[in-house]
Design a protein around this motif. Structure first.
Motif, PDB file in Angstrom:
ATOM      1  N   GLY A  81       5.040   3.453  -3.633  1.00 51.44           N
ATOM      2  CA  GLY A  81       4.055   3.781  -2.610  1.00 51.44           C
ATOM      3  C   GLY A  81       3.784   5.274  -2.581  1.00 51.44           C
ATOM      4  N   LEU A  82       3.489   5.783  -1.403  1.00 52.15           N
ATOM      5  CA  LEU A  82       3.107   7.195  -1.251  1.00 52.15           C
ATOM      6  C   LEU A  82       4.351   8.017  -0.921  1.00 52.15           C
ATOM      7  CD1 LEU A  82       0.298   8.457  -1.568  1.00 52.15           C
ATOM      8  CD2 LEU A  82       0.085   8.446   0.911  1.00 52.15           C
ATOM      9  N   ALA A  83       5.284   8.057  -1.869  1.00 51.33           N
ATOM     10  CA  ALA A  83       6.543   8.762  -1.656  1.00 51.33           C
ATOM     11  C   ALA A  83       6.684   9.885  -2.671  1.00 51.33           C
ATOM     12  CB  ALA A  83       7.712   7.796  -1.785  1.00 51.33           C
ATOM     13  N   GLY A  84       7.189  11.041  -2.183  1.00 49.54           N
ATOM     14  CA  GLY A  84       7.372  12.167  -3.071  1.00 49.54           C
ATOM     15  C   GLY A  84       8.660  12.088  -3.874  1.00 49.54           C
ATOM     16  N   GLY A  85       9.619  11.273  -3.422  1.00 52.71           N
ATOM     17  CA  GLY A  85      10.896  11.126  -4.105  1.00 52.71           C
ATOM     18  C   GLY A  85      11.648   9.953  -3.528  1.00 52.71           C
ATOM     19  N   LEU A 139      10.884  -1.598   9.974  1.00 53.98           N
ATOM     20  CA  LEU A 139      10.203  -1.502   8.683  1.00 53.98           C
ATOM     21  C   LEU A 139      10.995  -0.605   7.749  1.00 53.98           C
ATOM     22  CD1 LEU A 139       6.432  -0.971   8.052  1.00 53.98           C
ATOM     23  CD2 LEU A 139       8.055   0.659   7.089  1.00 53.98           C
ATOM     24  N   TYR A 140      11.133  -1.044   6.483  1.00 57.74           N
ATOM     25  CA  TYR A 140      11.884  -0.328   5.455  1.00 57.74           C
ATOM     26  C   TYR A 140      10.954  -0.161   4.248  1.00 57.74           C
ATOM     27  CZ  TYR A 140      15.374  -2.536   8.442  1.00 57.74           C
ATOM     28  OH  TYR A 140      16.096  -2.985   9.530  1.00 57.74           O
ATOM     29  N   ALA A 141      10.593   1.083   3.920  1.00 57.23           N
ATOM     30  CA  ALA A 141       9.549   1.312   2.917  1.00 57.23           C
ATOM     31  C   ALA A 141      10.039   2.144   1.735  1.00 57.23           C
ATOM     32  CB  ALA A 141       8.352   1.986   3.564  1.00 57.23           C
ATOM     33  N   HIS A 142       9.215   2.136   0.663  1.00 56.46           N
ATOM     34  CA  HIS A 142       9.422   2.870  -0.588  1.00 56.46           C
ATOM     35  C   HIS A 142      10.594   2.321  -1.390  1.00 56.46           C
ATOM     36  CE1 HIS A 142       6.484   5.450   1.135  1.00 56.46           C
ATOM     37  NE2 HIS A 142       7.308   6.129   1.928  1.00 56.46           N
ATOM     38  N   LEU A 143      10.947   1.053  -1.194  1.00 51.54           N
ATOM     39  CA  LEU A 143      12.107   0.478  -1.872  1.00 51.54           C
ATOM     40  C   LEU A 143      11.859   0.361  -3.373  1.00 51.54           C
ATOM     41  CD1 LEU A 143      12.896  -2.422   0.637  1.00 51.54           C
ATOM     42  CD2 LEU A 143      13.775  -0.074   0.652  1.00 51.54           C
ATOM     43  N   SER A 144      12.939   0.531  -4.153  1.00 45.68           N
ATOM     44  CA  SER A 144      12.845   0.286  -5.595  1.00 45.68           C
ATOM     45  C   SER A 144      12.946  -1.206  -5.878  1.00 45.68           C
ATOM     46  CB  SER A 144      13.944   1.046  -6.341  1.00 45.68           C
ATOM     47  OG  SER A 144      15.234   0.646  -5.886  1.00 45.68           O
ATOM     48  N   THR A 145      13.773  -1.898  -5.101  1.00 50.90           N
ATOM     49  CA  THR A 145      13.916  -3.356  -5.233  1.00 50.90           C
ATOM     50  C   THR A 145      14.016  -3.983  -3.857  1.00 50.90           C
ATOM     51  OG1 THR A 145      16.328  -3.205  -5.400  1.00 50.90           O
ATOM     52  CG2 THR A 145      15.079  -3.218  -7.468  1.00 50.90           C
ATOM     53  N   GLY A 191       0.790  -1.225   0.000  1.00 54.37           N
ATOM     54  CA  GLY A 191       0.000   0.000   0.000  1.00 54.37           C
ATOM     55  C   GLY A 191       0.817   1.267   0.000  1.00 54.37           C
ATOM     56  N   ILE A 192       0.591   2.111   1.011  1.00 52.65           N
ATOM     57  CA  ILE A 192       1.261   3.407   1.070  1.00 52.65           C
ATOM     58  C   ILE A 192       2.771   3.267   1.216  1.00 52.65           C
ATOM     59  CG2 ILE A 192      -0.792   4.495   2.079  1.00 52.65           C
ATOM     60  CD1 ILE A 192       0.845   4.643   4.728  1.00 52.65           C
ATOM     61  N   PHE A 193       3.239   2.117   1.688  1.00 54.18           N
ATOM     62  CA  PHE A 193       4.672   1.904   1.914  1.00 54.18           C
ATOM     63  C   PHE A 193       5.391   1.407   0.659  1.00 54.18           C
ATOM     64  CE2 PHE A 193       2.605   1.409   6.044  1.00 54.18           C
ATOM     65  CZ  PHE A 193       3.309   2.354   6.786  1.00 54.18           C
ATOM     66  N   GLY A 194       4.635   1.110  -0.388  1.00 56.65           N
ATOM     67  CA  GLY A 194       5.255   0.605  -1.603  1.00 56.65           C
ATOM     68  C   GLY A 194       5.951  -0.716  -1.347  1.00 56.65           C
ATOM     69  N   ASN A 195       7.079  -0.934  -2.043  1.00 59.43           N
ATOM     70  CA  ASN A 195       7.872  -2.138  -1.777  1.00 59.43           C
ATOM     71  C   ASN A 195       8.456  -2.029  -0.373  1.00 59.43           C
ATOM     72  OD1 ASN A 195       7.407  -3.173  -4.368  1.00 59.43           O
ATOM     73  ND2 ASN A 195       9.140  -2.035  -5.214  1.00 59.43           N
TER      74      ASN A 195
END
Length: 451
Positions: A407-411, A379-385, A362-366
């Motif tokens: 996920g819900l990341a601006g950058g 917890l580690y969020a917004h990962l590309s891989t 969800g909002i945390f992406g990968n």
């Protein structure tokens, strides 16, 4: 004429005999189905009774008793509700008057009408129980408990008997502790664990140690502690159409439950609010559920590590107000640290543990979540891989993925959160070796554990 009378008499006798057989057979039919939901095994000083009764015909003659040492004990007022004539739900509170410690038997009787209501068939269900009236005991062994709002603290307790549940109550929250053997303590009465003072709780929320046995008997004792107020940042988060175009369809495509119109600007804005609110809560509930998978032992012995060469972009419990076209549209709390370095930078495990989640969230992406034991997870969020899978054991500093903007990341950045039994807590303490030594390891060694 006489033959007709004899034949009629014969038919009457056959009918009477048939009715007699049917009457007899009706008496051998099964009685109603009785299900005892509670108590299951133990009776304490105040124990709920819950029984359901089901039948194809009218229920009658319900009775409830507790027998001990060959004597029936009055259960007092038992409330019986009948939504219909073939269903009954009974409830009561079993008190301790007349009971003594030791075995007891719960007896439930119920009947049902059969054979046009002329007969009653009965059922009896019994359950062997153990009466426990003596409350457990709990005391606080460790000293010097300092707790920041949004932070965590470690406690050593002594609780008896050995099979009781023990832990700490913090206002409306409870933190169940682990056997002392989880950190090397040999006394079976010792319990250890962390508790949190949530960022949204009153800094003066009551904190107490508790012990509760299987019979429901519970005791509490105040936990001496010193709380500290923590001020959290108020921040404004502007979002634009470009941001909505990028994040909303991407999250919606990997979250089948979401029903979002991604074909119009209005639908994307509405979708963002759904993601930032309801999906955020759903994700948090799932993360909290992973606490049940925590190992009952401490998997680390040194402080957690902050991402190498990272710059802090956002801190724990920042109060965020979201704006679109200069209009306020939402408010949320940011429960972690945003850490930035170069794009797609290596992300390393902050400490040793086992992977309990490695997938889109969800909002945390990968997202990767690592369990470190004693209810502690990172917890580690917004990962590309993602470079690990569920069930993998990882060492401190092992690469588990790369930063990204999913996920819900601006950058491109890493969102890092520390979790205590599913509750987000401030990571700053966990990054501090002095805090770990003074507030955790010292208490373990003073209780007789490893030095």
């Amino acid at each position: 004429m006489r033959f007709f009378k004899l034949f009629l008499l014969f038919l009457i006798l056959i009918a009477i005999a048939g009715a007699g057989v049917m009457y007899y057979m009706a008496g051998n039919e099964a009685g109603p189905t009785i299900t005892i939901h509670s108590p299951e095994k133990y009776v304490g000083r105040s124990t709920p009774l819950s029984v359901s009764i089901a039948s194809e015909t009218e229920i009658t003659g319900t009775a409830f008793s507790l027998e001990q040492n060959g004597k029936p004990i009055d259960l007092g007022s038992v409330k019986v509700e009948m939504p219909n004539q073939g269903q009954a739900n009974a409830s009561a509170t079993i008190g301790h008057d007349g009971l003594v410690n030791g075995p007891a038997t719960l007896v439930v009787d119920a009947g049902r009408k059969t054979f046009f209501g002329l007969r009653t068939v009965n059922s009896r269900v019994t359950r062997n129980l153990e009466v426990r009236l003596d409350p457990p005991r709990v005391s606080v062994v460790s000293i010097h408990h300092f707790i920041n709002l949004g932070g965590a603290e470690f406690v050593v307790l002594r609780a008896t008997p050995e099979d009781v549940e023990a832990g700490v109550h913090v206002g409306d929250a409870s933190y169940r502790f682990y056997p002392g053997s989880a950190v090397g303590l040999t006394d079976p009465a010792f319990r250890v664990g962390f508790f949190a003072l949530r960022h949204d709780q009153d800094v003066n929320a009551p904190i107490s140690a508790y012990a509760r046995d299987a019979a429901g008997n519970e005791v509490k004792t105040p936990l001496e502690h010193l709380p500290f107020v923590k001020k959290f940042v108020q921040s404004k988060i502007p979002i634009d159409q470009k941001f909505l175009d990028r994040v909303v369809p991407a999250i919606a495509s990997q979250t089948p439950d979401l029903k979002i119109d991604t074909g119009s600007p209005e639908g994307l804005l509405k979708g963002f609010l759904e993601i930032n609110g309801n999906l955020r809560k759903k994700n948090a509930d799932y993360i909290a559920s992973l606490a049940a998978k925590s190992e009952p032992r401490m998997l680390w012995t040194e402080a957690f590590a902050q991402m190498i060469n990272s710059q802090v972009e956002s801190r724990f419990a920042d109060r965020r107000t979201y704006y679109f076209d200069d209009k306020e549209i939402d408010k949320q709390v940011h429960l972690g640290f945003d850490l930035a370095t170069v794009q797609q930078a290596p992300v390393h495990a902050a400490n040793a543990g086992k992977v309990v989640h490695a997938d889109f969230l969800g909002i945390f992406g990968n997202c990767v979540i690592i369990d470190h034991g004693l209810g502690v997870q990172s917890l580690y969020a917004h990962l590309s891989t993602i470079g690990v899978k569920v069930g993998d054991s990882v060492t401190k500093g092992q690469e588990i993925g790369r930063t990204g903007s999913t996920g819900l990341a601006g950058g491109d950045h890493l969102h890092f959160t520390m979790l205590l039994q599913g509750t987000p807590v401030n990571p700053v303490e966990w990054w501090d070796q002095h805090w770990l030594q003074d507030r955790v390891l010292r208490k373990i060694s003073e209780a007789g554990g490893p030095r």
